[in-house]
Design an enzyme around this catalytic site. Structure first.
Site, PDB file in Angstrom:
ATOM      1  N   GLU A  70       2.018  35.005   2.247  1.00  0.00           N
ATOM      2  CA  GLU A  70       2.912  35.342   3.363  1.00  0.00           C
ATOM      3  C   GLU A  70       2.127  35.959   4.530  1.00  0.00           C
ATOM      4  OE1 GLU A  70       5.762  34.251   3.647  1.00  0.00           O
ATOM      5  OE2 GLU A  70       7.027  35.537   4.863  1.00  0.00           O
ATOM      6  N   THR A 113      14.735  23.589  13.689  1.00  0.00           N
ATOM      7  CA  THR A 113      13.758  24.479  13.039  1.00  0.00           C
ATOM      8  C   THR A 113      13.956  24.516  11.527  1.00  0.00           C
ATOM      9  OG1 THR A 113      12.675  26.627  13.169  1.00  0.00           O
ATOM     10  CG2 THR A 113      15.075  26.648  13.272  1.00  0.00           C
ATOM     11  N   GLU A 128      20.329  32.668  10.364  1.00  0.00           N
ATOM     12  CA  GLU A 128      20.226  31.825   9.161  1.00  0.00           C
ATOM     13  C   GLU A 128      21.447  30.930   9.010  1.00  0.00           C
ATOM     14  OE1 GLU A 128      17.510  31.526   7.626  1.00  0.00           O
ATOM     15  OE2 GLU A 128      16.412  33.369   8.079  1.00  0.00           O
ATOM     16  N   ASP A 161       8.440  33.164  15.990  1.00  0.00           N
ATOM     17  CA  ASP A 161       8.123  31.730  15.893  1.00  0.00           C
ATOM     18  C   ASP A 161       9.106  30.766  16.558  1.00  0.00           C
ATOM     19  OD1 ASP A 161       9.937  32.504  13.947  1.00  0.00           O
ATOM     20  OD2 ASP A 161       8.963  31.498  12.284  1.00  0.00           O
ATOM     21  N   GLU A 185       5.941  25.363   6.725  1.00  0.00           N
ATOM     22  CA  GLU A 185       5.273  25.253   8.026  1.00  0.00           C
ATOM     23  C   GLU A 185       3.976  24.434   8.009  1.00  0.00           C
ATOM     24  OE1 GLU A 185       6.801  27.930   6.901  1.00  0.00           O
ATOM     25  OE2 GLU A 185       8.322  28.259   8.437  1.00  0.00           O
TER      26      GLU A 185
HETATM   27  C1  DMJ Z   1      12.844  28.234   8.124  1.00  0.00           C
HETATM   28  O1  DMJ Z   1      14.061  28.799   7.793  1.00  0.00           O
HETATM   29  C2  DMJ Z   1      12.808  27.930   9.582  1.00  0.00           C
HETATM   30  O2  DMJ Z   1      11.768  27.044   9.811  1.00  0.00           O
HETATM   31  C3  DMJ Z   1      12.674  29.153  10.430  1.00  0.00           C
HETATM   32  O3  DMJ Z   1      12.528  28.883  11.794  1.00  0.00           O
HETATM   33  C4  DMJ Z   1      11.513  30.023   9.983  1.00  0.00           C
HETATM   34  N1  DMJ Z   1      10.918  29.556   8.796  1.00  0.00           N
HETATM   35  C5  DMJ Z   1      11.765  29.222   7.705  1.00  0.00           C
HETATM   36  C6  DMJ Z   1      10.999  28.647   6.559  1.00  0.00           C
HETATM   37  O4  DMJ Z   1       9.787  29.251   6.354  1.00  0.00           O
END
Ligand code: DMJ
Length: 457
Positions: free
Chosen positions: A280, A385, A31, A176, A299
């Site tokens: 979720e 991401t 994070e 993911d 997403e």
């Molecule tokens: C984000 O922090 C990023 O996209 C991460 O890769 C996974 N998804 C969260 C948001 O849902």
């Protein structure tokens, strides 16, 4: 992205003047990397861009402060990569004291294996291979642990033994961005091995995770769905999909598998239409949410935006409008937008994640802002991401070092001794028409089929 240079300059100054990472605070490596490191690097790239496509985003007397801060943060994250037998990093690190003594030896694939974009950019900006090297070593270690039988990876691994603690292989939570960053690292750095890993992973996903009919938009059978399976056997592990998985159609757009992306996206949009949000976890067998909260995740919007860029089909503008209206109706609060505690009851939580601004809002804004500099030909951008913009630029194509995987032991020692720490380096929404007038990207019987599958009709 909105071209508001005065606010940007104010915010950058505030960060430079007030933010310090010298804190006795334990953070998640993943994070901190995607949210903090990524935003510092993205802002630095925008400030130092000679073309300044977003307006004048330069900062007076800027002396690479954001890059220095990014470097400082990354150095504080490095202890996560020490004393791990596999090279897969610890999930958490204390910014002042390193890995906490009671640290967990288990980490998820996405958390440990999606650091390469930010760490690689940092390395290439600094001319110091350390950061890219540790991130790449982690990816390779995870990759080497894939099943001999299916080629799939699980979702939780022990960083010392290399044993899979979580054997679930899917596209959502825990997995993911691992896939996303294999492709995005290749797009950015042009390293062939990243593309090879991605192509291999994508093939295994198609072979073992994809269920339903072969050609997504025609023929008999169920519409395609990507399920969670046991990584060693390929057997179905449960009957839910999670909202994080809705990023996958966007990734499919990036590799040109647009047809399949259109179909999968439509499935998630059907769920959104039913609840005005994505739960979720959604149980496709029970046609009901298994985990009913919605923390304003991006997403589905992200995939909608990328599909619009790929197809220019106004259907995706309609989807964006629909999402925007639901957000306004169900999540708006006095001082921001709130997590939905329950997508059916529409109860709220006092929580707004930073990805709501950096991703959900950004993708929605860009969806409708056709003339944004991001979309102008000649400007090449990629989203991290966490939705941070980085230019796909020659300077990230060249690593200044040749030695990246030679002399591994020597490098591991250096990482350990922190020898590598000191581095010197000199809308338009009005045009959106009524849904019925759209050219639907899918056959209408397909739409009916998925609407039925999610209990909408
Ligand atoms: C984000 O922090 C990023 O996209 C991460 O890769 C996974 N998804 C969260 C948001 O849902």
């Amino acid at each position: 992205v909105m071209g508001n240079s005065s606010e940007f300059q104010k915010a950058v100054k505030l960060v430079i003047d007030t933010v310090s990472f010298d804190k006795d605070s334990t953070v998640q490596v993943f994070e901190a990397t995607i949210r903090v490191l990524g935003s510092l690097l993205s802002a630095h790239i925008i400030i130092t861009d000679t073309k300044q496509p977003f307006g004048d985003m330069t900062i007076k007397d800027y002396d690479n402060e954001l890059l220095h801060m990014a470097h400082d943060l990354a150095v504080r994250l490095l202890p996560a990569f020490e004393n791990t037998k596999t090279g897969i990093p610890y999930p958490r690190v204390n910014l002042k004291r390193g890995v906490p003594p009671d640290s967990n030896n288990e980490t998820c694939t996405a958390g440990a294996g999606s650091l390469l974009v930010e760490f690689g950019i940092l390395s290439r900006l600094l001319g110091d291979s350390t950061f890219e090297w540790v991130a790449r070593r982690a990816v390779k270690a995870l990759w080497s642990l894939r099943s001999n039988n299916t080629g799939l990876l699980g979702n939780v691994v022990n960083i010392q033994t290399g044993h899979w603690v979580g054997k679930q292989s899917g596209l959502g939570a825990g997995s993911d961005s691992f896939y996303e960053y294999l492709l995005k690292s290749y797009i950015l750095f042009g390293e062939q091995e990243d593309l090879e890993m991605f192509n291999d992973a994508y093939r295994n996903i198609q072979n073992h995770l994809r269920r339903g009919r072969e050609a997504c938009n025609e023929g008999e059978g169920d519409p395609p769905l990507y399920v969670n399976v046991n990584m060693f056997t390929g057997q179905l592990m449960n009957t839910w999909i999670d909202s994080l998985q809705a990023f996958f159609p966007g990734l499919q757009v990036l590799i040109g598998d647009v047809e399949d992306a259109i179909c999968l996206h439509a499935f998630y949009y059907a769920i959104w239409k039913r609840y005005g949000a994505l739960p979720e976890r959604y149980n496709w067998q029970l046609q009901a949410p298994d985990v009913p909260f919605y923390p304003l995740r991006p997403e589905l919007v992200e995939s909608t935006y990328l599909l619009y860029q790929a197809t220019k089909n106004p259907f995706y503008l309609h989807v964006g409008m629909d999402i925007l209206h639901s957000l306004e109706n169900y999540t708006k609060a006095k001082c921001g937008y709130a997590t939905l505690h329950h997508v059916v009851e529409k109860t709220k939580e006092d929580r707004m994640e930073s990805f709501f601004l950096s991703e959900t809002c950004k993708y929605l804004y860009l969806l409708f802002d056709e003339d944004n500099p991001v979309h102008k030909s000649g400007n090449k951008y990629m989203f991290t991401t966490e939705g941070h913009i980085v230019s796909v630029d020659e300077r990230f194509r060249n690593s200044l070092w040749q030695d990246i995987f030679s002399g591994e032991d020597d490098r591991a020692e250096k990482v350990k001794s922190n020898e590598l720490k000191a581095v010197n380096f000199s809308s338009n929404c009005n045009r959106v028409p009524d849904e019925r007038r759209y050219l639907l990207p899918l056959k209408s019987n397909y739409m009916r089929q998925i609407d039925r599958m999610v209990g909408l009709i």
